[in-house]
Write an enzyme that holds these catalytic residues in place. Structure first.
Site, PDB file in Angstrom:
ATOM      1  N   ASP A  65       0.827  -1.198   0.000  1.00 51.58           N
ATOM      2  CA  ASP A  65       0.000   0.000   0.000  1.00 51.58           C
ATOM      3  C   ASP A  65       0.867   1.256   0.000  1.00 51.58           C
ATOM      4  O   ASP A  65       1.991   1.248   0.529  1.00 51.58           O
ATOM      5  CB  ASP A  65      -0.907   0.034   1.241  1.00 51.58           C
ATOM      6  CG  ASP A  65      -2.024  -0.981   1.192  1.00 51.58           C
ATOM      7  OD1 ASP A  65      -2.241  -1.582   0.126  1.00 51.58           O
ATOM      8  OD2 ASP A  65      -2.690  -1.159   2.231  1.00 51.58           O
ATOM      9  N   LEU A  66       0.317   2.321  -0.535  1.00 52.10           N
ATOM     10  CA  LEU A  66       0.979   3.622  -0.526  1.00 52.10           C
ATOM     11  C   LEU A  66       1.558   3.961   0.843  1.00 52.10           C
ATOM     12  O   LEU A  66       2.715   4.380   0.969  1.00 52.10           O
ATOM     13  CB  LEU A  66      -0.043   4.699  -0.934  1.00 52.10           C
ATOM     14  CG  LEU A  66       0.312   6.159  -0.637  1.00 52.10           C
ATOM     15  CD1 LEU A  66       1.373   6.653  -1.606  1.00 52.10           C
ATOM     16  CD2 LEU A  66      -0.924   7.047  -0.698  1.00 52.10           C
TER      17      LEU A  66
END
Length: 218
Positions: A65-66
């Site tokens: 994830d970011l």
């Protein structure tokens, strides 16, 4: 956090190379950097694009994830990409994450077994769905517990999107700094307190089991 309120501001520093050979590349991804390009030219800067200069044959195997930092592996040949992807699909990869979660997580070990599906009206959020969701399991082991927060090691047995984040939130102990699944004081942190600490795979060429680690930055 709505998509319209989000401004992508990736960190400027170069990702740290943990390992590189003729087949694989292992990197410590910083929080705030996309693994792959997002939608729109403002989200073109990402980990794999930054790696293409020194490693022009880099190939995607999986994503973080970011907001998640830590160990991520890439293939440098089509053979390596296929081999690694197969290990992920067959759940032969051993992954360990460290997280800081809200409150005192009890007992000291356990498993979350809740099926997940995308929450379409609220994308990119995911949600538990016992009818349509895909199977998802996460084991946990408490490292250190206090009244306000717990440091815990998480072992995802499956690889669903946002799995660790949703599973911890469903226990009543959301990951600190999570813009999607935490609220109030639990959300008020400078970053998501989730880090991919270690990854164990079989090397695509030698077949030797290798474990890669990145120090926890929080």
């Amino acid at each position: 956090m709505s998509a319209t309120a989000f401004t992508y501001a990736p960190p400027p520093e170069a990702p740290e190379i943990l390992h590189a050979d003729h087949e694989i590349l292992v990197v410590d991804k910083p929080s705030g950097l996309l693994s792959v390009p997002g939608r729109g030219p403002d989200k073109a800067d990402c980990l794999i694009e930054r790696l293409r200069g020194p490693f022009p044959t880099v190939l995607l195997v999986h994503r973080l994830d970011l907001d998640t930092s830590g160990v991520i592996i890439f293939g440098l040949t089509p053979h390596a990409q296929r081999s690694l992807a197969r290990q992920f699909e067959e759940r032969r990869v051993r992954k360990a994450y460290v997280a800081r979660v809200a409150g005192r997580l009890q007992p000291t070990t356990g498993r979350v077994d809740l099926p997940l599906i995308v929450d379409w009206p609220n994308r990119p959020r995911q949600k538990v769905d016992h009818q349509e969701g895909r199977a998802a399991q996460t084991d946990w082991k408490v490292i250190r517990a206090g009244e306000d927060e717990t440091r815990v090691r998480l072992f995802p047995l499956t690889g669903r999107s946002h799995q660790l984040r949703v599973h911890m939130a469903e226990t009543g102990h959301p990951i600190l700094g999570d813009p999607l699944y935490a609220s109030g004081a639990a959300a008020a942190h400078p970053r998501l307190m989730l880090h991919a600490e270690s990854l164990r795979v079989k090397h695509p060429d030698s077949g030797v089991q290798m474990t890669f680690r990145a120090p926890v930055p929080f």
